[in-house]
Design an enzyme around this catalytic site. Sequence first.
Site, short mmCIF file in Angstrom:
data_model
loop_
_atom_site.label_atom_id
_atom_site.label_comp_id
_atom_site.label_asym_id
_atom_site.label_seq_id
_atom_site.Cartn_x
_atom_site.Cartn_y
_atom_site.Cartn_z
N SER A 22 0.84 -1.19 0.00
CA SER A 22 0.00 0.00 0.00
C SER A 22 0.88 1.24 0.00
CB SER A 22 -0.91 0.00 1.23
OG SER A 22 -1.72 1.16 1.24
N CYS A 23 0.31 2.35 -0.48
CA CYS A 23 0.99 3.65 -0.44
C CYS A 23 -0.11 4.72 -0.34
CB CYS A 23 1.87 3.84 -1.67
SG CYS A 23 0.98 3.91 -3.23
N ARG A 24 0.13 5.87 -0.87
CA ARG A 24 -0.87 6.94 -0.80
C ARG A 24 -2.01 6.70 -1.78
NH1 ARG A 24 -1.66 11.58 -3.70
NH2 ARG A 24 -2.77 13.22 -2.61
N GLY A 27 -1.67 4.14 -4.70
CA GLY A 27 -1.59 2.91 -5.47
C GLY A 27 -0.46 2.84 -6.47
N TRP A 60 -3.85 4.74 0.75
CA TRP A 60 -4.31 5.46 1.93
C TRP A 60 -5.49 6.37 1.62
CZ3 TRP A 60 -4.56 5.19 6.90
CH2 TRP A 60 -5.04 6.30 7.61
#
Length: 154
Positions: free
Chosen positions: A116-118, A120, A145
């Site tokens: 996961s990140c901010r 994708g 996120w």
Amino acid sequence: MSESRNLLSLIYRGVRNSLFSSDHKIMEATRKSVHHSTLPKDVSYEDVKKVSLENCEVLIIDVREPDELKETGVLPGSINIPLGQLESVLKDVSNEHFYATYGKEKPTQNFPIIFSCRSGKRSASAQAIAQQLGFKRAHNYTGGWLDWEEKSKS
């Protein structure tokens, strides 16, 4: 003084290895009883929520920078390995060091991982890195996120 320090060091290593070994056995038994082969390569909010709520044996790795996590928050149950460090951590870090650093067992190549990140994009890069390293069950939380924050409020 030196002898007592050596003795304490030996005792500490023995206790640490014993704890790691017993945690490892528990985790292996749990892994064998839980199957997550149904996760698609790209996962959704619902998939991540289910994994988080059911305390499933899936490792969630957030690849954002630590400062970003402080500003926004973290996905429940996730660990943070910034994208720039991911390849070396997955390749070079020992099982013991990984566990000591992240409080989770280092994933094997068949263990399910959700990146996961901010939003994708970095997590898609993380997924590609993991796949190149031979991790067969690397998944990308495409919403990241931003999606988690929006949907978990409702």
